[in-house]
Design a protein around this motif. Structure first.
Motif, PDB file in Angstrom:
ATOM      1  N   LYS A  67       0.819  -1.203   0.000  1.00 18.35           N
ATOM      2  CA  LYS A  67       0.000   0.000   0.000  1.00 18.35           C
ATOM      3  C   LYS A  67       0.859   1.261   0.000  1.00 18.35           C
ATOM      4  N   GLY A  68       2.009   1.203   0.667  1.00 20.08           N
ATOM      5  CA  GLY A  68       2.912   2.342   0.673  1.00 20.08           C
ATOM      6  C   GLY A  68       3.464   2.622  -0.709  1.00 20.08           C
ATOM      7  N   TYR A  69       3.866   1.566  -1.400  1.00 20.73           N
ATOM      8  CA  TYR A  69       4.363   1.733  -2.761  1.00 20.73           C
ATOM      9  C   TYR A  69       3.275   2.277  -3.681  1.00 20.73           C
ATOM     10  N   GLN A  70       2.060   1.755  -3.532  1.00 18.32           N
ATOM     11  CA  GLN A  70       0.959   2.216  -4.368  1.00 18.32           C
ATOM     12  C   GLN A  70       0.648   3.685  -4.109  1.00 18.32           C
ATOM     13  N   ALA A  71       0.725   4.086  -2.851  1.00 20.16           N
ATOM     14  CA  ALA A  71       0.521   5.500  -2.523  1.00 20.16           C
ATOM     15  C   ALA A  71       1.642   6.359  -3.100  1.00 20.16           C
TER      16      ALA A  71
ATOM     17  N   VAL B 283       3.383   5.839  -5.866  1.00 17.69           N
ATOM     18  CA  VAL B 283       3.271   6.024  -7.310  1.00 17.69           C
ATOM     19  C   VAL B 283       1.895   6.526  -7.743  1.00 17.69           C
ATOM     20  N   GLY B 284       0.939   6.536  -6.824  1.00 18.34           N
ATOM     21  CA  GLY B 284      -0.370   7.080  -7.140  1.00 18.34           C
ATOM     22  C   GLY B 284      -1.290   6.169  -7.914  1.00 18.34           C
ATOM     23  N   THR B 285      -1.074   4.845  -7.819  1.00 18.67           N
ATOM     24  CA  THR B 285      -1.956   3.893  -8.489  1.00 18.67           C
ATOM     25  C   THR B 285      -1.900   2.553  -7.772  1.00 18.67           C
ATOM     26  N   THR B 286      -3.017   1.810  -7.824  1.00 15.41           N
ATOM     27  CA  THR B 286      -3.050   0.466  -7.237  1.00 15.41           C
ATOM     28  C   THR B 286      -2.697  -0.592  -8.271  1.00 15.41           C
ATOM     29  N   ASN B 287      -2.517  -0.170  -9.512  1.00 19.00           N
ATOM     30  CA  ASN B 287      -2.256  -1.106 -10.600  1.00 19.00           C
ATOM     31  C   ASN B 287      -0.760  -1.365 -10.765  1.00 19.00           C
ATOM     32  N   ILE B 288      -0.114  -1.702  -9.650  1.00 18.68           N
ATOM     33  CA  ILE B 288       1.325  -1.974  -9.687  1.00 18.68           C
ATOM     34  C   ILE B 288       1.671  -2.868  -8.501  1.00 18.68           C
ATOM     35  N   SER B 289       2.605  -3.776  -8.701  1.00 19.44           N
ATOM     36  CA  SER B 289       2.956  -4.727  -7.649  1.00 19.44           C
ATOM     37  C   SER B 289       4.206  -4.292  -6.902  1.00 19.44           C
ATOM     38  N   THR B 290       4.385  -4.890  -5.714  1.00 21.49           N
ATOM     39  CA  THR B 290       5.587  -4.616  -4.918  1.00 21.49           C
ATOM     40  C   THR B 290       6.839  -4.987  -5.692  1.00 21.49           C
TER      41      THR B 290
ATOM     42  N   GLN C 286      12.803   8.862 -11.813  1.00 23.83           N
ATOM     43  CA  GLN C 286      12.311   9.092 -13.169  1.00 23.83           C
ATOM     44  C   GLN C 286      11.793   7.803 -13.790  1.00 23.83           C
ATOM     45  N   CYS C 287      12.520   6.693 -13.542  1.00 23.63           N
ATOM     46  CA  CYS C 287      12.110   5.406 -14.094  1.00 23.63           C
ATOM     47  C   CYS C 287      10.754   4.972 -13.543  1.00 23.63           C
ATOM     48  N   LEU C 288      10.533   5.202 -12.262  1.00 22.28           N
ATOM     49  CA  LEU C 288       9.258   4.822 -11.650  1.00 22.28           C
ATOM     50  C   LEU C 288       8.124   5.653 -12.246  1.00 22.28           C
ATOM     51  N   SER C 289       8.371   6.939 -12.427  1.00 25.07           N
ATOM     52  CA  SER C 289       7.373   7.806 -13.040  1.00 25.07           C
ATOM     53  C   SER C 289       7.096   7.375 -14.477  1.00 25.07           C
ATOM     54  N   ASP C 290       8.158   7.035 -15.215  1.00 28.70           N
ATOM     55  CA  ASP C 290       8.001   6.563 -16.593  1.00 28.70           C
ATOM     56  C   ASP C 290       7.171   5.292 -16.641  1.00 28.70           C
ATOM     57  N   TYR C 291       7.444   4.370 -15.717  1.00 27.51           N
ATOM     58  CA  TYR C 291       6.760   3.083 -15.744  1.00 27.51           C
ATOM     59  C   TYR C 291       5.266   3.238 -15.462  1.00 27.51           C
ATOM     60  N   VAL C 292       4.945   4.024 -14.471  1.00 33.05           N
ATOM     61  CA  VAL C 292       3.534   4.236 -14.139  1.00 33.05           C
ATOM     62  C   VAL C 292       2.797   4.862 -15.325  1.00 33.05           C
ATOM     63  N   PHE C 293       3.457   5.813 -15.979  1.00 32.15           N
ATOM     64  CA  PHE C 293       2.810   6.524 -17.077  1.00 32.15           C
ATOM     65  C   PHE C 293       2.697   5.671 -18.340  1.00 32.15           C
TER      66      PHE C 293
END
Length: 203
Positions: free
Chosen positions: A60-64, A66-73, A87-94
């Protein structure tokens, strides 16, 4: 024709460039609250390193973060091992809709989904979205452009701008956003070559 009309064109083009840059930054997620993100990320990583958090709380901390629940630990922890991980995390979410995570010989790897494997196809898609954005953006601005020659009344130009914006602004925004997704995905996939292999979080 009065030369002053032509002198207005550079001003309109400059405004278009500035607006496009703003929309690109907005579409790519650059306009964010960086200080709040920094404090939250610092507190989260400190809590994880303490070893007291339940896996559910970590997820839940990771999801918070990155701002989405559609991602795994696992996805987040892999990306945190990459160079320029923020930057990579932002790129991946987007760009996630275009990417997939695979396991190869015990290593995790992010790559484009089979439909988008071809670099030529991605280039054509990015070019297509850029052309669409330019066309729709010009249509949004068309009342101001035609006003240089037709000299609309204030009421007429307000009405025309309302119509052009309501019809063409959303397609322009979506075209820019999809092109940006592909560009960010390419940046992320290429950046994996700079993998640090240093795990930041241990369980």
């Amino acid at each position: 024709m009065d030369i002053s009309y032509w002198l207005k064109l550079p001003a309109l083009l400059s405004a278009f460039v500035v607006l496009s840059k703003f929309l690109y930054d907005l579409a790519s997620g650059k306009l964010t609250k960086l200080r709040e993100e920094y404090r939250f990320a610092k507190e989260l990583l400190n809590d994880i390193e303490s070893g007291d958090l339940h896996p559910y709380a970590i997820q839940k901390g990771y999801q918070a973060l990155v701002g989405t629940t559609n991602i795994s630990t696992e996805e987040v922890e892999y990306i945190l091992t990459l160079k320029d991980s923020a930057q990579c995390l932002s790129d991946y979410v987007f760009a996630r809709k275009y990417l997939e995570k695979i396991e190869s010989r015990g290593n995790t790897l992010l790559r484009f989904k089979p439909k988008y494997h071809s670099g030529k196809k991605r280039y054509l898609l990015i070019s297509w979205y850029a052309i669409l954005y330019f066309i729709f953006a010009m249509l949004v601005a068309s009342p101001f452009i035609f006003n240089i020659w037709l000299n609309f009344s204030g009421t007429d130009i307000l009405l025309l701008v309302t119509i052009s914006t309501s019809i063409f602004a959303l397609p322009a925004w979506l075209s820019l956003k999809e092109g940006t997704r592909l560009l960010r995905g390419q940046h992320l996939v290429a950046n994996q070559k700079s993998h640090s292999w240093k795990l930041l979080v241990q369980h």
